[in-house]
Scaffold this active site. Structure first.
Site, PDB file in Angstrom:
ATOM      1  N   GLU A 186       9.146  -1.282 -95.766  1.00 38.76           N
ATOM      2  CA  GLU A 186       9.657  -0.103 -96.502  1.00 38.76           C
ATOM      3  C   GLU A 186      10.841   0.527 -95.754  1.00 38.76           C
ATOM      4  O   GLU A 186      10.948   1.724 -95.623  1.00 38.76           O
ATOM      5  CB  GLU A 186       8.534   0.921 -96.683  1.00 38.76           C
ATOM      6  CG  GLU A 186       7.296   0.360 -97.354  1.00 38.76           C
ATOM      7  CD  GLU A 186       6.200   1.389 -97.569  1.00 38.76           C
ATOM      8  OE1 GLU A 186       6.453   2.591 -97.423  1.00 38.76           O
ATOM      9  OE2 GLU A 186       5.066   0.986 -97.897  1.00 38.76           O
ATOM     10  N   GLU A 199      -2.051   2.439 -94.856  1.00 38.50           N
ATOM     11  CA  GLU A 199      -2.106   3.711 -94.108  1.00 38.50           C
ATOM     12  C   GLU A 199      -3.529   4.202 -93.837  1.00 38.50           C
ATOM     13  O   GLU A 199      -3.909   5.333 -94.141  1.00 38.50           O
ATOM     14  CB  GLU A 199      -1.297   4.775 -94.858  1.00 38.50           C
ATOM     15  CG  GLU A 199       0.142   4.359 -95.049  1.00 38.50           C
ATOM     16  CD  GLU A 199       0.955   5.294 -95.949  1.00 38.50           C
ATOM     17  OE1 GLU A 199       0.484   6.393 -96.257  1.00 38.50           O
ATOM     18  OE2 GLU A 199       2.056   4.894 -96.357  1.00 38.50           O
TER      19      GLU A 199
HETATM   20  O1  G3I Z   1       5.225   9.051-112.836  1.00 41.31           O
HETATM   21  C1  G3I Z   1       4.983  10.467-112.692  1.00 41.31           C
HETATM   22  C2  G3I Z   1       5.623  11.225-113.862  1.00 41.31           C
HETATM   23  O2  G3I Z   1       4.955  10.851-115.069  1.00 41.31           O
HETATM   24  C3  G3I Z   1       5.490  12.728-113.617  1.00 41.31           C
HETATM   25  O3  G3I Z   1       6.149  13.427-114.640  1.00 41.31           O
HETATM   26  C4  G3I Z   1       6.126  13.061-112.274  1.00 41.31           C
HETATM   27  C5  G3I Z   1       6.020  14.557-111.995  1.00 41.31           C
HETATM   28  O4  G3I Z   1       5.281  14.802-110.854  1.00 41.31           O
HETATM   29  O5  G3I Z   1       5.437  12.334-111.218  1.00 41.31           O
HETATM   30  C6  G3I Z   1       5.621  10.929-111.397  1.00 41.31           C
HETATM   31  O6  G3I Z   1       4.937  10.255-110.357  1.00 41.31           O
HETATM   32  C7  G3I Z   1       5.615  10.338-109.096  1.00 41.31           C
HETATM   33  C8  G3I Z   1       5.864   8.898-108.617  1.00 41.31           C
HETATM   34  O7  G3I Z   1       6.426   8.895-107.286  1.00 41.31           O
HETATM   35  C9  G3I Z   1       6.815   8.156-109.548  1.00 41.31           C
HETATM   36  O8  G3I Z   1       8.063   8.785-109.538  1.00 41.31           O
HETATM   37  C10 G3I Z   1       4.678  11.038-108.098  1.00 41.31           C
HETATM   38  O9  G3I Z   1       4.569  12.400-108.479  1.00 41.31           O
HETATM   39  C11 G3I Z   1       5.275  10.946-106.694  1.00 41.31           C
HETATM   40  O10 G3I Z   1       4.324  11.459-105.742  1.00 41.31           O
HETATM   41  C12 G3I Z   1       5.498   9.468-106.349  1.00 41.31           C
HETATM   42  O11 G3I Z   1       6.083   9.426-105.057  1.00 41.31           O
HETATM   43  C13 G3I Z   1       5.984   8.113-104.440  1.00 41.31           C
HETATM   44  C14 G3I Z   1       5.089   8.234-103.188  1.00 41.31           C
HETATM   45  O12 G3I Z   1       5.048   6.966-102.513  1.00 41.31           O
HETATM   46  C15 G3I Z   1       3.673   8.604-103.545  1.00 41.31           C
HETATM   47  O13 G3I Z   1       3.123   7.586-104.330  1.00 41.31           O
HETATM   48  C16 G3I Z   1       7.382   7.684-104.017  1.00 41.31           C
HETATM   49  O14 G3I Z   1       8.166   7.440-105.181  1.00 41.31           O
HETATM   50  C17 G3I Z   1       7.295   6.388-103.206  1.00 41.31           C
HETATM   51  O15 G3I Z   1       8.579   6.049-102.683  1.00 41.31           O
HETATM   52  C18 G3I Z   1       6.342   6.577-102.032  1.00 41.31           C
HETATM   53  O16 G3I Z   1       6.219   5.365-101.362  1.00 41.31           O
HETATM   54  C19 G3I Z   1       5.279   5.350-100.268  1.00 41.31           C
HETATM   55  C20 G3I Z   1       4.627   3.990-100.227  1.00 41.31           C
HETATM   56  O17 G3I Z   1       3.994   3.726-101.465  1.00 41.31           O
HETATM   57  C21 G3I Z   1       3.647   3.912 -99.062  1.00 41.31           C
HETATM   58  N1  G3I Z   1       4.324   4.214 -97.791  1.00 41.31           N
HETATM   59  C22 G3I Z   1       4.996   5.509 -97.786  1.00 41.31           C
HETATM   60  C23 G3I Z   1       6.009   5.580 -98.932  1.00 41.31           C
HETATM   61  C24 G3I Z   1       6.738   6.894 -98.905  1.00 41.31           C
HETATM   62  O18 G3I Z   1       5.821   7.941 -99.126  1.00 41.31           O
END
Ligand code: G3I
Length: 370
Positions: free
Chosen positions: A261, A156
């Site tokens: 994805e 991205e």
């Molecule tokens: O692991 C922590 C946990 O310890 C904590 O208690 C919790 C509370 O905020 O957060 C947890 O981390 C979260 C993580 O997912 C794991 O669940 C993050 O906050 C959350 O922002 C993260 O969201 C992910 C997002 O990317 C940002 O990284 C989504 O699951 C994931 O599906 C999404 O995937 C992205 C691709 O990597 C790139 N393309 C877009 C796609 C959708 O945004």
């Protein structure tokens, strides 16, 4: 208590017989076998799935998919939380899952402006950021050389209009950071395929930016093996022409095309524009969460038709496509239950929250088995 325990074991056993006759031996072809002559079929894995916490989920994943992508455990924040500290416990478990189950293992993602460790977000000089990038790529890609088959080297890096995203990398290092990322990745793991991954690059304007980025790498003699079109789409089918043209145009660059994805949201998007910019979030609104009690059959069928139309294009251009990965194995795990509005009930994937195949699953499978 014994009676209660007996009752719950009986209930689970009866469910197993209903859902998976002969205890998990679901009959008929799976997605990976149906498409084995066309392209890999993958899914993103969350931490619980990597740890095989739920046997039914594990059985579904290994039955239907032959490629895996780590939804989160390999992003720089979780894996490189401090300048001299790497946390490989979850990422090692992810790679071990792939080796154990004979999967094509994807690495996601080496350089991304999001989910950066906090210390990186506070870097203000070019040398320190370049030092982070080089050390991160060499250490992470080097660790899994020979096991990870394909890296999302850069994720991205473009704005919606196709211009370069004004990330900390561009601001401090200039556009050369892109070439450096691919150069260091190729050195760290000469055997892995190197991809540029983004959302919305099926749209002509952003696609042009991706083509320019890819051509720039090629002009410098740097290896880029493929492009990942993420495929975070909605029910509105007006992008089929763009999807097909993007496959054709990217393929003309001599690289592979992967859909990395894929999910089809069935919920309204507040801004009306379907994008996947993780930084977007909106206030909760009941009108934006219409299917809390379940997905109406008509919407199920509309989603099935949408997936069918998309896969007809994939099959038509199967020789250009290396992989199609769904961003999750079932509706309950999808990021779209929490984005761009928290606590919604979405239904974007092929299996429901009870791990049962949906009409969308059948519509895709029927393209190969009927
Ligand atoms: O692991 C922590 C946990 O310890 C904590 O208690 C919790 C509370 O905020 O957060 C947890 O981390 C979260 C993580 O997912 C794991 O669940 C993050 O906050 C959350 O922002 C993260 O969201 C992910 C997002 O990317 C940002 O990284 C989504 O699951 C994931 O599906 C999404 O995937 C992205 C691709 O990597 C790139 N393309 C877009 C796609 C959708 O945004």
């Amino acid at each position: 208590m014994q009676l209660l325990k007996l009752a719950s074991v009986t209930a689970i056993t009866l469910y197993s017989l209903y859902a998976y006759p002969c205890f998990g031996q679901v009959s008929g072809p799976s997605l990976k076998t149906a498409f084995q002559q066309d392209f890999l079929i993958g899914t993103a894995l969350n931490g619980r799935q990597i740890s095989e916490r739920n046997e039914k989920e594990t059985q579904l994943i290994i039955r239907e998919y032959n490629a895996i992508t780590p939804e989160n455990v390999m992003k720089s924040g979780p894996i490189h939380p401090e300048p001299n500290l790497f946390n490989f416990e979850a990422s090692d478990r992810y790679v071990a899952f792939g080796v154990k189950h004979g999967m094509y293992i994807v690495g996601h993602t080496l350089i991304w402006h999001s989910q950066l460790p906090s210390y990186v977000q506070h870097i203000r000089n070019a040398d320190s950021l370049s030092h982070f990038m080089k050390g991160h790529i060499e250490t992470v890609a080097g660790r899994y050389a020979g096991k990870i088959k394909s890296w999302d080297v850069l994720n991205e890096a473009l704005e919606e209009d196709g211009s370069l995203r004004k990330s900390i990398f561009l601001q401090l290092l200039g556009e050369d950071y892109i070439a450096k990322a691919f150069e260091w990745a190729a050195q760290a793991d000469p055997g892995a395929e190197l991809y540029y991954n983004d959302y919305g690059i099926e749209r002509p304007e952003k696609r042009k930016g991706a083509i320019k980025l890819i051509k720039s790498l090629q002009a410098k003699g740097l290896r880029i093996d493929g492009v990942g079109i993420q495929g975070h789409w909605g029910l509105n089918g007006n992008n089929l022409y763009d999807i097909e043209n993007s496959i054709i145009e990217f393929s003309r660059l001599g690289i592979k095309v992967a859909f990395t994805e894929l999910d089809i949201s069935v919920l309204p998007h507040p801004s009306g524009v379907t994008t996947a910019d993780i930084s977007q979030n909106y206030a909760q609104d009941p009108k934006m969460n219409p299917y809390r009690e379940g997905l109406p059959q008509a919407i199920q069928m509309a989603q099935a038709k949408r997936y069918e139309d998309i896969f007809k294009i994939f099959i038509k251009h199967k020789e250009k496509i290396s992989r199609v990965t769904f961003w999750g194995a079932h509706d309950g795990q999808s990021w779209l239950n929490g984005w761009p509005i928290k606590n919604r009930t979405n239904y974007p994937l092929l299996h429901d929250r009870d791990l049962m195949p949906k009409p969308a699953y059948t519509s895709i499978l029927n393209l190969k088995t009927k």
